[in-house]
Design a protein around this motif. Structure first.
Motif: not given
Length: 194
Positions: A80-88, A147-150, A156-160, A188-194
């Motif tokens: 919520r606090e980072n709602s304006t940031s990119s998905a990654a 947020l919908y991961p590639a 995504a769950a296994a990565t987290v 990892a997040c930039h890979e999951l949310f390009p």
């Protein structure tokens, strides 16, 4: 004759029992903690303890669920606090918040030392009613944040989970652990949310 507790007294006792169990989970370990220690912390009799829980394992199971909730609440706040940031970057902030909360709570020590044993001791039907896996928590968080991961939610769950497990190796990684964690999480997040 047993004394009945008021609802307020029951809430206070439950809070004290959970606080004592949480401290024991992080530092001493569930198996090294006795019911006598727990009832002393809650200032109740041993007989009264069994009015609240069938066993100490049931108490520790509830504490484990509370710890899970704290970890994922921290992630939800970061989203919520980072709602304006990119998905990654939103996802990375959430994972880092979850890792920091887990690290500060001592939950990882409890997970490694006691949770496999705990899950064997708590009845399966109780687990199914009350236990929410990391994957369920992660899926709910990502869905709520849209947020919908590639690669899908399962990856995504296994990565987290894998990123959270780095907490176990904090000592081996050394002083650079915070930077290593951030590098791994952002990568990892930039890979999951390009």
């Amino acid at each position: 004759m047993a004394t009945a507790f008021t609802q307020q007294e029951e809430n206070i006792i439950l809070e004290k029992l959970k606080k004592a169990a949480k401290e024991s989970a992080a530092f001493l370990g569930m198996r090294k903690t006795s019911v006598d220690q727990l009832v002393a912390a809650a200032d109740i009799s041993k007989g009264a303890f069994y009015k609240f829980y069938d066993s100490k394992e049931m108490l520790f199971f509830d504490v484990m669920e509370d710890m899970h909730t704290e970890v994922y609440e921290a992630a939800a706040i970061a989203l919520r606090e980072n709602s304006t940031s990119s998905a990654a970057d939103r996802a990375a902030a959430a994972v880092l918040a979850a890792c920091h909360t887990m690290e500060q709570s001592g939950m990882m020590a409890f997970v490694e030392r006691d949770v496999p044993y705990l899950l064997r001791k708590v009845p399966k039907d109780y687990q199914q009613k009350h236990y929410h896996s990391d994957e369920v928590h992660i899926r709910e968080l990502l869905d709520a944040a849209e947020l919908y991961p590639a690669g899908g939610m399962e990856l995504a769950a296994a990565t987290v989970r894998g990123l959270m497990l780095t907490i176990s190796h904090k000592e081996e990684i050394g002083a650079l652990y915070p930077q290593v964690l951030e590098t791994l999480v952002y990568g990892a997040c930039h890979e999951l949310f390009p």
